[in-house]
Design a protein around this motif. Structure first.
Motif, PDB file in Angstrom:
ATOM      1  N   ARG A 216      -6.297   0.094  -5.335  1.00  0.00           N
ATOM      2  CA  ARG A 216      -6.981  -0.713  -4.407  1.00  0.00           C
ATOM      3  C   ARG A 216      -7.449  -1.673  -4.883  1.00  0.00           C
ATOM      4  O   ARG A 216      -7.320  -2.985  -4.324  1.00  0.00           O
ATOM      5  CB  ARG A 216      -7.930   0.359  -3.785  1.00  0.00           C
ATOM      6  CG  ARG A 216      -8.689  -0.204  -2.591  1.00  0.00           C
ATOM      7  CD  ARG A 216      -9.588   0.643  -1.840  1.00  0.00           C
ATOM      8  NE  ARG A 216      -9.772   0.212  -0.687  1.00  0.00           N
ATOM      9  CZ  ARG A 216     -11.207   0.462  -0.087  1.00  0.00           C
ATOM     10  NH1 ARG A 216     -11.965   1.358  -0.633  1.00  0.00           N
ATOM     11  NH2 ARG A 216     -11.559   0.078   1.079  1.00  0.00           N
TER      12      ARG A 216
ATOM     13  N   MET B  45       0.876  -1.150   0.076  1.00  0.00           N
ATOM     14  CA  MET B  45       0.054  -0.024   0.086  1.00  0.00           C
ATOM     15  C   MET B  45       0.847   1.249  -0.285  1.00  0.00           C
ATOM     16  O   MET B  45       0.781   2.147  -0.768  1.00  0.00           O
ATOM     17  CB  MET B  45      -0.797  -0.058   1.358  1.00  0.00           C
ATOM     18  CG  MET B  45      -1.981  -0.916   1.202  1.00  0.00           C
ATOM     19  SD  MET B  45      -3.113  -0.906   2.778  1.00  0.00           S
ATOM     20  CE  MET B  45      -3.576   0.819   2.726  1.00  0.00           C
TER      21      MET B  45
ATOM     22  N   TYR C  64      -5.442   6.784  -4.960  1.00  0.00           N
ATOM     23  CA  TYR C  64      -4.979   5.039  -4.309  1.00  0.00           C
ATOM     24  C   TYR C  64      -6.525   4.530  -4.597  1.00  0.00           C
ATOM     25  O   TYR C  64      -6.084   3.195  -5.280  1.00  0.00           O
ATOM     26  CB  TYR C  64      -4.980   5.023  -2.786  1.00  0.00           C
ATOM     27  CG  TYR C  64      -4.901   3.972  -2.304  1.00  0.00           C
ATOM     28  CD1 TYR C  64      -3.857   3.120  -2.341  1.00  0.00           C
ATOM     29  CD2 TYR C  64      -6.014   3.254  -1.427  1.00  0.00           C
ATOM     30  CE1 TYR C  64      -3.934   1.549  -1.951  1.00  0.00           C
ATOM     31  CE2 TYR C  64      -5.833   2.232  -1.002  1.00  0.00           C
ATOM     32  CZ  TYR C  64      -4.888   1.208  -1.088  1.00  0.00           C
ATOM     33  OH  TYR C  64      -5.056  -0.071  -0.645  1.00  0.00           O
ATOM     34  N   ASN C  65      -7.441   4.790  -4.399  1.00  0.00           N
ATOM     35  CA  ASN C  65      -8.690   4.184  -4.615  1.00  0.00           C
ATOM     36  C   ASN C  65      -9.033   3.730  -6.106  1.00  0.00           C
ATOM     37  O   ASN C  65      -9.504   2.666  -6.366  1.00  0.00           O
ATOM     38  CB  ASN C  65      -9.711   4.906  -4.073  1.00  0.00           C
ATOM     39  CG  ASN C  65     -11.170   4.292  -3.789  1.00  0.00           C
ATOM     40  OD1 ASN C  65     -11.000   3.119  -3.286  1.00  0.00           O
ATOM     41  ND2 ASN C  65     -12.348   4.653  -4.144  1.00  0.00           N
TER      42      ASN C  65
ATOM     43  N   LYS D 235      -6.702  -5.120  -3.019  1.00  0.00           N
ATOM     44  CA  LYS D 235      -7.802  -5.910  -2.609  1.00  0.00           C
ATOM     45  C   LYS D 235      -7.840  -7.506  -3.088  1.00  0.00           C
ATOM     46  O   LYS D 235      -8.208  -8.428  -2.400  1.00  0.00           O
ATOM     47  CB  LYS D 235      -9.107  -5.415  -2.842  1.00  0.00           C
ATOM     48  CG  LYS D 235      -9.643  -4.006  -1.984  1.00  0.00           C
ATOM     49  CD  LYS D 235     -10.939  -3.435  -2.307  1.00  0.00           C
ATOM     50  CE  LYS D 235     -11.952  -4.122  -1.684  1.00  0.00           C
ATOM     51  NZ  LYS D 235     -13.124  -3.502  -1.634  1.00  0.00           N
TER      52      LYS D 235
ATOM     53  N   TRP E 285      -6.228   9.951  -1.927  1.00  0.00           N
ATOM     54  CA  TRP E 285      -7.040   8.763  -1.431  1.00  0.00           C
ATOM     55  C   TRP E 285      -7.996   8.382  -2.693  1.00  0.00           C
ATOM     56  O   TRP E 285      -7.639   7.362  -3.045  1.00  0.00           O
ATOM     57  CB  TRP E 285      -8.023   9.348  -0.493  1.00  0.00           C
ATOM     58  CG  TRP E 285      -9.271   8.280  -0.504  1.00  0.00           C
ATOM     59  CD1 TRP E 285     -10.515   8.588  -0.834  1.00  0.00           C
ATOM     60  CD2 TRP E 285      -9.188   6.899   0.058  1.00  0.00           C
ATOM     61  NE1 TRP E 285     -11.236   7.513  -0.874  1.00  0.00           N
ATOM     62  CE2 TRP E 285     -10.533   6.531  -0.301  1.00  0.00           C
ATOM     63  CE3 TRP E 285      -8.285   5.987   0.445  1.00  0.00           C
ATOM     64  CZ2 TRP E 285     -10.944   5.060   0.059  1.00  0.00           C
ATOM     65  CZ3 TRP E 285      -8.481   4.744   0.695  1.00  0.00           C
ATOM     66  CH2 TRP E 285      -9.845   4.442   0.538  1.00  0.00           C
TER      67      TRP E 285
END
Length: 110
Positions: A75, A31, A70-71, A79, A67
Motif C-alpha cells: 500500500r 493494486m 496488501y496494507n 499511495k 488485506w
C-alpha cells in the motif's frame, strides 16, 4: 462473507476524467497485480456539491489476511504513486479521499 476495501472520493469536475482514467487504467491494475484482490472493482459515481462528483470504488479482497498483506507490503508504494499523480489536487482542495476496509455480510449491487 466478503472483505472489502472501499475508497470514497469527492472530485472536482475539472479533473474527474483524468482522475478516473488514472485510477481505472493504472492504479487499480497495479493494486490487483499484488494478488490480494479478486474480481473487478465496482464503482458508484454521483453528482455532488456544485462542480464535484462523489465517486466510490469497492475492491474485494481474498481475505482479511490478504488485506493485511496488501496494507503492510504494497500500500505505501501505491499511495506514493497516487500522491505523485494527484497529490497536488488534494493539497488545493480539488480532491478529497476517505478509505476503509472490513468484512461485510452482504453487498448490494448498485
Amino acid at each position: 462473507m466478503q472483505f472489502l476495501f472501499i475508497v470514497m472520493f469527492t472530485v472536482d469536475m475539472e479533473i474527474i476524467h483524468d482522475f478516473m482514467e488514472f485510477m481505472e487504467r493504472i492504479h487499480f491494475p497495479d493494486m490487483h497485480a499484488t494478488g490480494c484482490f479478486v474480481g473487478k472493482p465496482r464503482k458508484v459515481l454521483q453528482s455532488g456539491e456544485p462542480n464535484t462528483f462523489n465517486l466510490t470504488y469497492f475492491h474485494e479482497l481474498k481475505s482479511e489476511n490478504e488485506w493485511k498483506l496488501y496494507n503492510d507490503t504494497f500500500r505505501a508504494k501505491l499511495k506514493k504513486d497516487f500522491a505523485d499523480n494527484f497529490g497536488q489536487f488534494i493539497e488545493n482542495g480539488q480532491l478529497k479521499a476517505v478509505s476503509t476496509a472490513g468484512r461485510v455480510d452482504e453487498v448490494l449491487e448498485v
